[in-house]
Design a protein around this motif. Structure first.
Motif, PDB file in Angstrom:
ATOM      1  N   ALA A 128       0.828  -1.207   0.000  1.00 35.10           N
ATOM      2  CA  ALA A 128       0.000   0.000   0.000  1.00 35.10           C
ATOM      3  C   ALA A 128       0.860   1.255   0.000  1.00 35.10           C
ATOM      4  N   ALA A 145      -6.954   4.881   3.605  1.00 38.57           N
ATOM      5  CA  ALA A 145      -6.298   3.573   3.570  1.00 38.57           C
ATOM      6  C   ALA A 145      -6.397   2.829   4.895  1.00 38.57           C
ATOM      7  N   ALA A 204      -8.831   1.712   6.335  1.00 44.16           N
ATOM      8  CA  ALA A 204      -9.814   0.631   6.265  1.00 44.16           C
ATOM      9  C   ALA A 204      -9.166  -0.717   5.986  1.00 44.16           C
ATOM     10  N   SER A 205      -8.007  -0.704   5.343  1.00 43.95           N
ATOM     11  CA  SER A 205      -7.335  -1.962   4.992  1.00 43.95           C
ATOM     12  C   SER A 205      -6.069  -2.205   5.804  1.00 43.95           C
TER      13      SER A 205
END
Length: 346
Positions: A123, A149, A151-152
């Motif tokens: 990421a 980001a 959320a992941s």
């Protein structure tokens, strides 16, 4: 095997620091500059990590562009206030900055924090997409950090991103001095703003509590404790970043005879107490600092931090012998993180 750590005797730490700078002068500075020029910094990362860890395994390092030098070598306590004096001693032993190398003992703010993109696994986290909320609590700011980001990402990674982003925007010392609680959130805060906005909030808070000469301001605090009212005064910020070489807490317990109804110093004791504080400050000079005091039921506690490599403690013990309102006690405790005054932080 860890050879040196935060509880290591100062002479062993001094030996480790001297060893680092000897290596740096003989080969390190040229090897690291060459690796950066070749765009292969990983070529020297293991050797540099080994040299820093020999001082203390808790210290971290990073390389960045300098402001007056081409490169900046930072050796940081990595958010551990107990290691800040050690990082500062490393910096005090550094050679003078030159056109190629400068040195710092804390991460420095970058000119444009929102242009930073952090790679985490597969990421990429753009700091320009961060959204923050800030709530002022006394003399510090509590911060909530959100990024799409998150959320992941696992919560531990989210927090790592949040701390790195704040260090990038404010610099490590301002984070430690002015930022209180740091939370991460999966949702953007209400009235959210960017890293530049947070930088402005902290700048205003710092300017409000810093004198024209750069000295900390003082605040007056009062509370009703289990044993009665307590009156205190403390410098702002009450943080070791204001004097990282002062690693030892000295509590000077001073009895006073003239008390008000609330147990605070009355007129007959207030001026002698002030004179005693001035006398102690003069005796220790730059080797220490009175950072707070509190008064309660006929006892004033002076909170003083001193440099353990100086004779400041002995100087203070000699300076209190003439007090005529009771026996003064002096208690000495190693405390590089200034934990003994945490209860007085606004």
């Amino acid at each position: 095997m860890r050879l040196f750590h935060r509880d290591a005797p100062p002479d062993r730490q001094a030996t480790a620091i001297a060893g680092f700078w000897s290596w740096w002068a003989e080969e390190g500075r040229h090897a690291v500059a060459s690796a950066i020029a070749d765009r292969e910094p990983e070529r020297v990362s293991e050797e540099l990590s080994s040299a820093v860890s020999a001082i203390d395994a808790g210290l971290a390092w990073e390389l960045s562009a300098g402001t007056t030098s081409e490169h900046l070598l930072v050796v940081s306590p990595e958010g551990d206030p107990d290691l800040r004096p050690l990082a500062y001693r490393w910096l005090r032993s550094a050679p003078p900055a030159d056109a190629v190398w400068g040195y710092a003992a804390a991460r420095q703010p970058v000119p444009d924090p929102e242009a930073v993109v952090l790679g985490i696994g597969d990421a990429e986290v753009s700091f320009g997409d961060l959204r923050l909320g800030a709530r002022r609590e006394g003399t510090h700011v509590d911060v909530v950090v959100h990024h799409p980001a998150f959320a992941s990402l696992e919560e531990g990674v989210q927090r790592q991103v949040a701390f790195l982003a704040l260090d990038t925007a404010l610099g490590e010392e301002d984070v430690e001095a002015w930022v209180g609680e740091i939370q991460v959130s999966g949702d953007p805060p209400l009235e959210a703003f960017s890293l530049r906005g947070l930088r402005a909030v902290v700048r205003d808070l710092r300017e409000e509590h810093t004198g024209d000469d750069g000295s900390p301001s003082w605040v007056l605090l009062e509370a009703d404790g289990a044993d009665g009212p307590v009156l205190a005064a403390a410098q702002v910020p009450l943080s070791p970043v204001t004097a990282p070489h002062l690693d030892t807490h000295v509590a000077v317990l001073v009895p006073y005879l003239d008390q008000t109804e609330r147990g605070y110093p009355g007129p007959g004791s207030l001026e002698p107490l002030r004179s005693l504080e001035d006398h102690l400050a003069d005796r220790i000079g730059g080797s220490g600092r009175i950072v707070a005091h509190q008064s309660h039921r006929g006892m004033r506690v002076l909170h003083i931090y001193v440099d353990s490599s100086t004779p400041a403690v002995e100087q203070m013990r000699a300076a209190v012998n003439a007090w005529d309102q009771g026996r003064i006690r002096v208690q000495v405790t190693p405390d590089p993180g200034w934990h003994h005054v945490a209860h007085l932080r606004g």
